[in-house]
Design a protein around this motif. Structure first.
Motif, PDB file in Angstrom:
ATOM      1  N   LEU A  26      26.498  46.884  25.947  1.00 38.85           N
ATOM      2  CA  LEU A  26      26.276  45.460  26.122  1.00 38.85           C
ATOM      3  C   LEU A  26      26.855  44.938  27.432  1.00 38.85           C
ATOM      4  N   ASP A  27      26.005  44.267  28.206  1.00 42.37           N
ATOM      5  CA  ASP A  27      26.442  43.531  29.381  1.00 42.37           C
ATOM      6  C   ASP A  27      26.949  42.165  28.909  1.00 42.37           C
ATOM      7  N   SER A  28      27.408  41.349  29.833  1.00 40.02           N
ATOM      8  CA  SER A  28      28.067  40.085  29.477  1.00 40.02           C
ATOM      9  C   SER A  28      27.212  39.184  28.601  1.00 40.02           C
ATOM     10  N   HIS A  29      25.905  39.107  28.893  1.00 43.53           N
ATOM     11  CA  HIS A  29      25.022  38.189  28.172  1.00 43.53           C
ATOM     12  C   HIS A  29      24.074  38.917  27.224  1.00 43.53           C
ATOM     13  N   ASP A  30      24.397  40.146  26.863  1.00 38.95           N
ATOM     14  CA  ASP A  30      23.521  40.930  26.004  1.00 38.95           C
ATOM     15  C   ASP A  30      23.807  40.715  24.524  1.00 38.95           C
ATOM     16  N   VAL A  31      22.758  40.945  23.734  1.00 45.03           N
ATOM     17  CA  VAL A  31      22.831  40.869  22.276  1.00 45.03           C
ATOM     18  C   VAL A  31      22.336  42.197  21.704  1.00 45.03           C
ATOM     19  N   LEU A  32      23.094  42.777  20.788  1.00 40.56           N
ATOM     20  CA  LEU A  32      22.656  43.973  20.071  1.00 40.56           C
ATOM     21  C   LEU A  32      22.026  43.537  18.760  1.00 40.56           C
ATOM     22  N   ILE A  33      20.788  43.965  18.555  1.00 41.28           N
ATOM     23  CA  ILE A  33      20.046  43.588  17.353  1.00 41.28           C
ATOM     24  C   ILE A  33      19.768  44.826  16.510  1.00 41.28           C
ATOM     25  N   GLU A  34      20.126  44.755  15.247  1.00 39.27           N
ATOM     26  CA  GLU A  34      19.700  45.774  14.293  1.00 39.27           C
ATOM     27  C   GLU A  34      18.310  45.381  13.816  1.00 39.27           C
ATOM     28  N   GLY A  73      27.700  40.264  23.770  1.00 35.36           N
ATOM     29  CA  GLY A  73      28.511  40.397  24.964  1.00 35.36           C
ATOM     30  C   GLY A  73      29.528  39.262  25.063  1.00 35.36           C
ATOM     31  N   PRO A  74      30.539  39.411  25.920  1.00 43.33           N
ATOM     32  CA  PRO A  74      31.639  38.441  25.981  1.00 43.33           C
ATOM     33  C   PRO A  74      31.246  37.042  26.452  1.00 43.33           C
ATOM     34  N   LEU A  75      30.111  36.892  27.146  1.00 49.94           N
ATOM     35  CA  LEU A  75      29.707  35.579  27.646  1.00 49.94           C
ATOM     36  C   LEU A  75      28.518  34.985  26.889  1.00 49.94           C
ATOM     37  N   VAL A  76      28.108  35.612  25.804  1.00 54.19           N
ATOM     38  CA  VAL A  76      26.987  35.103  25.014  1.00 54.19           C
ATOM     39  C   VAL A  76      27.387  33.812  24.311  1.00 54.19           C
ATOM     40  N   THR A  77      26.538  32.793  24.432  1.00 51.92           N
ATOM     41  CA  THR A  77      26.809  31.490  23.798  1.00 51.92           C
ATOM     42  C   THR A  77      25.744  31.087  22.783  1.00 51.92           C
ATOM     43  N   LYS A  78      24.576  31.723  22.829  1.00 56.28           N
ATOM     44  CA  LYS A  78      23.448  31.267  22.004  1.00 56.28           C
ATOM     45  C   LYS A  78      23.418  31.900  20.620  1.00 56.28           C
ATOM     46  N   TYR A  79      24.039  33.063  20.468  1.00 55.13           N
ATOM     47  CA  TYR A  79      23.933  33.790  19.203  1.00 55.13           C
ATOM     48  C   TYR A  79      25.280  34.366  18.795  1.00 55.13           C
ATOM     49  N   LYS A  80      25.386  34.597  17.494  1.00 56.82           N
ATOM     50  CA  LYS A  80      26.607  35.204  16.956  1.00 56.82           C
ATOM     51  C   LYS A  80      26.205  36.290  15.972  1.00 56.82           C
ATOM     52  N   ILE A  81      27.167  37.127  15.619  1.00 54.79           N
ATOM     53  CA  ILE A  81      26.914  38.203  14.669  1.00 54.79           C
ATOM     54  C   ILE A  81      26.409  37.624  13.345  1.00 54.79           C
ATOM     55  N   GLY A  86      14.630  37.359  16.699  1.00 55.23           N
ATOM     56  CA  GLY A  86      13.454  38.140  17.023  1.00 55.23           C
ATOM     57  C   GLY A  86      13.353  38.399  18.515  1.00 55.23           C
ATOM     58  N   VAL A  87      12.540  39.376  18.866  1.00 54.62           N
ATOM     59  CA  VAL A  87      12.231  39.703  20.259  1.00 54.62           C
ATOM     60  C   VAL A  87      10.726  39.908  20.346  1.00 54.62           C
ATOM     61  N   GLY A  88      10.118  39.335  21.384  1.00 53.68           N
ATOM     62  CA  GLY A  88       8.683  39.452  21.550  1.00 53.68           C
ATOM     63  C   GLY A  88       8.281  40.421  22.642  1.00 53.68           C
ATOM     64  N   CYS A  89       7.301  40.024  23.429  1.00 49.90           N
ATOM     65  CA  CYS A  89       6.644  40.941  24.363  1.00 49.90           C
ATOM     66  C   CYS A  89       7.403  41.167  25.659  1.00 49.90           C
ATOM     67  N   MET A  90       8.448  40.400  25.919  1.00 49.45           N
ATOM     68  CA  MET A  90       9.198  40.584  27.164  1.00 49.45           C
ATOM     69  C   MET A  90      10.689  40.455  26.891  1.00 49.45           C
ATOM     70  N   VAL A  91      11.464  41.159  27.715  1.00 47.55           N
ATOM     71  CA  VAL A  91      12.910  41.177  27.514  1.00 47.55           C
ATOM     72  C   VAL A  91      13.679  40.695  28.741  1.00 47.55           C
ATOM     73  N   VAL A 135      18.875  46.280  22.606  1.00 49.17           N
ATOM     74  CA  VAL A 135      19.795  45.413  23.345  1.00 49.17           C
ATOM     75  C   VAL A 135      18.965  44.549  24.282  1.00 49.17           C
ATOM     76  N   VAL A 136      19.159  43.229  24.178  1.00 46.99           N
ATOM     77  CA  VAL A 136      18.360  42.275  24.954  1.00 46.99           C
ATOM     78  C   VAL A 136      19.260  41.170  25.471  1.00 46.99           C
ATOM     79  N   THR A 137      19.025  40.719  26.696  1.00 43.86           N
ATOM     80  CA  THR A 137      19.766  39.578  27.201  1.00 43.86           C
ATOM     81  C   THR A 137      19.477  38.344  26.342  1.00 43.86           C
ATOM     82  N   GLU A 138      20.478  37.516  26.099  1.00 44.63           N
ATOM     83  CA  GLU A 138      20.358  36.434  25.117  1.00 44.63           C
ATOM     84  C   GLU A 138      19.230  35.456  25.416  1.00 44.63           C
TER      85      GLU A 138
END
Length: 346
Positions: A26-34, A73-81, A86-91, A135-138
């Motif tokens: 994870l980079d600073s603004h990344d989100v890991l999604i199961e 990631g440590p600087l993510v503000t939009k999402y929490k565990i 969801g993720v669509g056609c672009m990342v 893993v996708v940027t937030e």
């Protein structure tokens, strides 16, 4: 690096096989999604089969992704565990061009980063949602409304936004007559969305075998395009036609169904070139256009709209071992109306 289980294909004529792929740390603004569910889109089939150009195999397709956040990631503000996302056609996209600044990242001047079959800013090939983690940027993660099941939400990330965007852009609504060409994965979403927007909706399908479904989903009329009288009866009727099929059609015949100032919009993407007679545009100031998914802001708007109006795709949930069979059935139009992979079966 994070190891994810996946289903990959090694060539245009190869079957899917179990695989392990590496997701970046994870980079600073990344989100890991199961990932819990991944829809199967016709674009997946075109790409896996190499029909849209060279492919860097092995390939893990999938851009209709629904799951749960498991790390940020440590600087993510939009999402929490624990968030349902969801993720669509672009990342990713450049974020700096006019289109990105206007919230239309799908038209990024410098090229958006597709969820699979692309190269990301780290120089690595992107691999899609037929896997257990991503893993996708937030900024390219979508929030799935609480009243929407994750399996049903997955196809909205492509089929939903692909049809919502042109309907929204060309102002489908009360007083507008909208036709939907094709009653498949995209078409059955277009019918529901156009109906919820308040438009008068007509389905144009090869046969009448799905007529009952179309009317149940909100269509006001349903016609068979194999009947030549359909084109005579409906001539000059529609303000907007959304063509969802990924095969060549007689564009001149469909242009004849448009009213003055009407627009025929392609969202299906045939692999072969198409042609039309310009006189069919000039004669009634008609337009022929295309539309590709939607930006992140509009995609979130679509999810919220569908949640508000109880719009969901009709799905068939399958295991990872059934992907090859599902592809064959999609090509045979033997699905009502979207396959969704249960990624716990990876």
């Amino acid at each position: 690096m994070i190891t994810a289980k996946a289903r990959a294909v090694d060539g245009p004529d190869k079957p899917f096989r179990p695989a392990e792929i590496q997701r970046r740390d994870l980079d600073s603004h990344d989100v890991l999604i199961e990932i819990q569910y991944a829809g199967i889109c016709h674009s997946d089939i075109h790409t896996a089969h190499g029909e849209w150009g060279p492919v860097n195999y092995p390939l893990v397709p999938g851009h209709e992704i629904a799951g749960v956040v498991t790390a940020v990631g440590p600087l993510v503000t939009k999402y929490k565990i624990g968030d349902r996302v969801g993720v669509g056609c672009m990342v990713d996209s450049c974020g700096d061009c006019e289109h990105c600044r206007n919230g239309e990242e799908q038209y990024c001047h410098n090229g958006k980063t597709d969820t699979y079959a692309a190269v990301d800013k780290y120089g690595e090939p992107t691999q899609g949602g037929y896997s257990t983690h991503i893993v996708v940027t937030e900024n390219f993660v979508l929030r799935i409304p609480d009243n929407m099941e994750l399996d049903a939400a997955a196809p909205l990330l492509c089929a939903g936004i692909t049809t919502y965007s042109p309907l929204n852009h060309w102002n489908a609504g009360p007083g507008k007559k909208v036709a939907v060409v094709g009653m498949g994965g995209l078409g059955h979403m277009a019918v529901q969305i156009a109906h919820a927007m308040g438009a008068e909706v007509t389905v144009l399908s090869q046969t009448l075998k799905k007529k009952e479904d179309g009317l149940e989903l909100g269509a006001d009329d349903y016609y068979a395009t194999s009947d030549l009288e359909t084109f005579e009866k409906l001539a000059g009727r529609f303000d907007l036609i959304i063509n969802t099929v990924s095969a060549k059609i007689n564009l001149d015949a469909y242009l004849g169904l448009l009213a003055v100032d009407g627009t025929l919009v392609n969202v299906g993407a045939p692999a072969e070139p198409v042609s039309l007679s310009v006189i069919n545009l000039i004669g009634h100031r008609r337009s022929y256009a295309g539309s590709m998914i939607g930006g992140i802001r509009e995609t979130q708007e679509m999810l919220d709209f569908c949640a508000k109006h109880s719009i969901t795709p009709k799905i068939e949930v399958i295991s990872a071992d059934q992907i090859d069979e599902a592809y064959e059935r999609v090509l045979a139009s033997d699905v009502k109306y979207r396959f969704v992979i249960d990624t716990s079966t990876m």
